[in-house]
Design a protein around this motif. Structure first.
Motif, PDB file in Angstrom:
ATOM      1  N   ALA A 123      -1.002   9.132   1.275  1.00 18.88           N
ATOM      2  CA  ALA A 123      -0.672   8.107   0.295  1.00 18.88           C
ATOM      3  C   ALA A 123      -1.608   6.920   0.457  1.00 18.88           C
ATOM      4  N   PRO A 124      -2.050   6.316  -0.646  1.00 18.01           N
ATOM      5  CA  PRO A 124      -2.941   5.153  -0.537  1.00 18.01           C
ATOM      6  C   PRO A 124      -2.269   4.042   0.252  1.00 18.01           C
ATOM      7  N   SER A 125      -3.047   3.373   1.090  1.00 20.04           N
ATOM      8  CA  SER A 125      -2.517   2.251   1.882  1.00 20.04           C
ATOM      9  C   SER A 125      -3.225   0.970   1.468  1.00 20.04           C
ATOM     10  N   LEU A 126      -2.465  -0.082   1.278  1.00 16.57           N
ATOM     11  CA  LEU A 126      -3.002  -1.357   0.816  1.00 16.57           C
ATOM     12  C   LEU A 126      -3.613  -2.120   1.992  1.00 16.57           C
ATOM     13  N   LEU A 127      -4.927  -2.307   1.943  1.00 18.71           N
ATOM     14  CA  LEU A 127      -5.622  -3.026   3.003  1.00 18.71           C
ATOM     15  C   LEU A 127      -5.708  -4.514   2.712  1.00 18.71           C
ATOM     16  N   TYR A 128      -6.002  -4.842   1.451  1.00 22.19           N
ATOM     17  CA  TYR A 128      -6.269  -6.234   1.093  1.00 22.19           C
ATOM     18  C   TYR A 128      -5.672  -6.527  -0.275  1.00 22.19           C
ATOM     19  N   LYS A 129      -5.039  -7.676  -0.399  1.00 25.48           N
ATOM     20  CA  LYS A 129      -4.487  -8.138  -1.681  1.00 25.48           C
ATOM     21  C   LYS A 129      -4.710  -9.642  -1.747  1.00 25.48           C
ATOM     22  N   SER A 130      -5.451 -10.082  -2.746  1.00 26.05           N
ATOM     23  CA  SER A 130      -5.878 -11.487  -2.791  1.00 26.05           C
ATOM     24  C   SER A 130      -4.698 -12.447  -2.827  1.00 26.05           C
ATOM     25  N   SER A 131      -3.620 -12.106  -3.550  1.00 23.23           N
ATOM     26  CA  SER A 131      -2.467 -13.006  -3.622  1.00 23.23           C
ATOM     27  C   SER A 131      -1.738 -13.107  -2.286  1.00 23.23           C
TER      28      SER A 131
END
Length: 592
Positions: free
Chosen positions: A418-426
Motif C-alpha cells: 500500500a502507498p505510504s505517505l512520506l511528505y505532506k506540505s500541510s
C-alpha cells in the motif's frame, strides 16, 4: 603481582577468556641485543595470538550456537516442527471451500521446499485451522490452488524447470497476489539448518597449532568446499612444511568461514521471522475457536468458505458478513449467482485481510462480465472498499479508490505494498529542508500536487530523489519518470509518458540551487528535465517549494488534452505555467 585468573576444569579461564600456554620463544635468543628484542616482541605477539584465538573460538561457539537455537525456537514456539510432518502420499486440504489433495513429493521438490507454501504445509500443518471434517483449511483462492497443483505435476515430470505465472493468470490478482506470497517468497535456507561448515573451535585451534583439532584438520575442507592445500599428506611432515604466512592464511580463512556462517544464520533467522509474520493470517495463532470457524455458503453442490476472523474486519453490519451469518440469513445457499463470481467476491474480501500492507487489486473478469460482476460486487458491499488502505482518505490530491487504482496501474507495479505517505506540505510545511528530510533515501516516489480546486496532477519517479553530498551543489542524474493528470487538464486520470531524454531530475543541496541551461539559478528541484520546477523563482530558489513552474511539450502531451496551450502548442497540468501549489504530497510506491 597481577592476580592469577581462576580456571575452569577444562583449563580455560573463568568468564569465557582462555589461557594459552606461553610461547616457546620466551627462551629463545639470537645472540644480538637487537634480535633478542624482536624475538621477545614476537613471543608476546604469539602469546596474544594464542589467547585471542582461544577467546574467538569460545565466542564463535557461543554466538553460532545462540543463533541456531533462536531459529529452532522461532519454529517450535510457533507450533512448527523441525522435520516435515508428512513426506509421503498426498495431503488433503480444504482450500477456500474446495477440498483437494496435493502430492507431498511436489512440496518437497528442490524448487519448492523453501517456498512459503511448502514451509507452511510441511512444517506447520497442525497450525492450520480445521473445517467441520477436521481437514486443514487454507485461506486461499481455489482456482489458483488448482492451477498450482497442475504446475507441481509438470514440475515433477520435468516439463517445467520452475513454476512461473504467465498470462492470463499473471494478470489476475487472485492468482498473482497468492503466487507472490506463497511461491515467489522463499526462506533463506533449509529449515534443518545451514550447509555444514568446519567447526569454529576446531578450525581455530588447528590454525593456531593448538591441540584437540589436529586430527580433524587432516580432513578439513576449506570455506568453499575444497580440500586445504598441503593438508592430509602426513600429519607431522605437512605441519612442519607450513610457513607462518601459510598458517596466517589458514587462520584468516577459518575466520571468514565463521563470519559467513554467522551472517548466514542471521539471515535465516530474519527470513524465518518474515515468514512467520506473513503466515499469521493463515494459521490459528492465538485466535479463539470462534474466530477461526470456517463459514460456508453453497452454490448448488459447491462450497465457498472463509474464516470468520477474515471477514470480521468488514464489520458486523457489512453485507458479506451478514450473508455468512446464519442468524442473519438462515439460508446458506447462494442462489442466482455463479460460483466463479462468488469465489471472486469472497476472495477479494479475503485478500484485503490476509495480505496486510499490500496494495490489493480488485478482481478481474472478462470484458463482457464487468457490468454483471459490478452489480454482484455492490450487492455484497465490496464496490466501495478503500483498496489502498488509508491512502484514499489521506490524500488531498488522489481522492478516491478508483483514482488510486488508475495511478497504481500507471506505475506498472502489479504486486505492490500500500502507498505510504512520506511528505505532506500541510503537515510538514513547504520548507525545503523538511521536504528533503522526509524523502531522501526513499525510492519509488509519487508526487501529487494540487493547484486550486480544479487541477490535480503529479509525477512518478521510479527511483530515489538524491541530493548531492555537498549541500552547496546540485545532483543531476537519470531516472525513469512519467507525469499524470487527475483532473483539470484531462477528463479522466491520464498518464503522460516522457521520452528518454526527459528521464532526468536535478536536486539541489540545502544551500544549493538548480540552474537552467543558461546557468541561471531557478529552483530547489526539477523533474523531467524541466517539466516541473519546485521552489521556482527568477532568480531562485524561492522562499519555499510552493512556488512552482510546470509545462509539457506539445509532442509529449497524451491524447485527450483539453487544457490551454501557448503559441508553440505546449500545455500544462496546472492552471497556469507559474503557479502556487496549495498542497503537495509525496507517496512511496513499491513492489511487494
Amino acid at each position: 603481582m597481577a592476580p592469577k585468573k581462576r580456571k575452569n576444569n577444562d583449563g580455560s579461564a573463568a568468564g569465557g577468556e582462555s589461557i594459552a600456554a606461553p610461547s616457546q620463544l620466551h627462551s629463545v635468543t639470537s645472540g644480538r641485543e637487537e634480535g633478542d628484542a624482536l624475538v621477545k616482541e614476537a613471543a608476546n605477539a604469539v602469546d596474544g595470538l594464542g589467547s585471542a584465538t582461544k577467546t574467538a573460538m569460545h565466542q564463535a561457539d557461543g554466538e553460532i550456537k545462540a543463533l541456531a537455537a533462536s531459529i529452532k525456537q522461532l519454529i517450535t514456539a510457533n507450533g512448527g516442527t523441525i522435520e516435515p510432518q508428512q513426506t509421503e502420499d498426498r495431503m488433503q486440504l480444504n482450500v477456500g471451500g474446495t477440498v483437494m489433495s496435493i502430492p507431498m513429493t511436489g512440496l518437497l521438490h528442490p524448487k519448492m521446499k523453501l517456498t512459503y507454501l511448502s514451509t507452511l504445509l510441511l512444517h506447520f500443518t497442525d497450525q492450520l485451522p480445521k473445517d467441520t471434517n477436521n481437514l486443514p483449511f487454507l485461506e486461499a483462492h481455489p482456482p489458483y490452488f488448482r492451477w498450482l497443483r497442475d504446475q507441481l505435476a509438470l514440475l515433477e515430470s520435468r516439463h517445467l524447470d520452475e513454476i512461473t505465472l504467465h498470462s492470463p493468470e499473471a494478470d489476475d490478482p487472485s492468482y498473482a497476489e497468492y503466487h507472490s506470497l506463497f511461491i515467489t517468497k522463499k526462506l533463506g535456507g533449509d529449515i534443518q539448518g545451514q550447509r555444514r561448515a568446519p567447526g569454529a573451535s576446531a578450525a581455530a585451534a588447528a590454525a593456531a597449532g593448538g591441540g584437540g583439532g589436529e586430527q580433524q584438520d587432516v580432513e578439513m575442507a576449506d570455506g568453499n568446499g575444497g580440500a586445504v592445500e598441503g593438508e592430509g599428506e602426513g600429519r607431522g611432515e605437512g605441519r612442519q612444511g607450513v610457513g607462518i604466512d601459510k598458517a596466517f592464511e589458514r587462520i584468516e580463512r577459518y575466520m571468514r568461514t565463521c563470519r559467513r556462517v554467522r551472517e548466514g544464520l542471521q539471515k535465516q533467522k530474519e527470513a524465518m521471522e518474515a515468514f512467520l509474520s506473513a503466515m499469521r493470517p493463515f494459521v490459528k495463532g492465538p485466535s479463539s475457536d470462534e474466530d477461526i470457524e470456517v463459514l460456508t455458503l453453497t452454490v448448488y453442490e459447491d462450497k465457498v468458505s472463509v474464516l470468520r476472523r477474515t471477514i470480521a474486519p468488514l464489520g458486523a453490519s457489512h453485507a458479506l458478513v451478514k450473508r455468512y451469518n446464519p442468524d442473519e440469513w438462515p439460508d446458506q445457499e447462494a442462489r442466482q449467482t455463479s460460483l466463479k463470481f462468488l469465489q471472486l467476491i469472497v476472495d477479494f474480501a479475503r485478500r484485503l485481510t490476509v495480505m496486510p500492507g499490500r496494495f490489493v487489486h480488485p478482481p478481474v473478469v472478462a470484458p463482457h462480465e464487468k457490468e454483471m460482476f459490478a452489480v454482484e460486487l455492490g450487492m455484497y458491499g465490496l464496490n466501495t472498499v478503500p483498496l489502498v488502505g488509508e491512502a484514499a482518505a489521506a490524500s488531498a490530491v488522489i481522492q478516491t479508490a478508483d483514482q488510486w487504482l488508475a495511478v497504481m496501474k500507471m506505475t506498472d507495479k502489479k504486486i505492490a505494498v500500500a502507498p505510504s505517505l512520506l511528505y505532506k506540505s500541510s503537515r510538514d510545511t513547504f520548507e525545503y529542508p523538511s521536504f528533503l528530510n522526509k524523502v531522501t533515501g526513499k525510492s519509488g516516489l509519487l508526487f501529487a500536487l494540487r493547484d486550486g480546486n480544479t487541477h490535480r496532477f503529479g509525477c512518478f519517479i521510479d527511483g530515489p530523489l538524491t541530493p548531492p553530498e555537498d549541500p552547496t551543489k546540485a545532483n543531476y542524474y537519470n531516472v525513469p519518470v512519467f507525469f499524470f493528470s487527475m483532473s483539470g487538464a484531462y477528463e479522466t486520470p491520464t498518464k503522460i509518458e516522457l521520452p528518454e531524454d526527459r528521464q532526468w531530475v536535478d536536486v539541489a543541496g540545502t544551500q544549493g540551487v538548480v540552474k537552467n541551461k543558461k546557468d541561471e539559478p531557478l529552483a530547489n528541484v526539477y523533474i523531467g528535465r524541466g517539466y516541473l520546477w519546485l521552489g521556482f523563482a527568477v532568480p531562485g530558489p524561492a522562499a519555499d517549494l510552493s512556488s512552482c513552474q510546470q509545462w509539457i511539450s506539445k509532442a509529449d502531451l497524451s491524447e485527450g488534452y483539453k487544457g490551454t496551450t501557448n503559441e508553440q502548442g505546449n500545455g500544462r497540468l496546472a492552471q497556469s505555467r507559474d503557479f502556487t501549489c496549495d498542497e503537495m504530497e509525496v507517496w512511496q510506491v513499491r513492489s511487494g
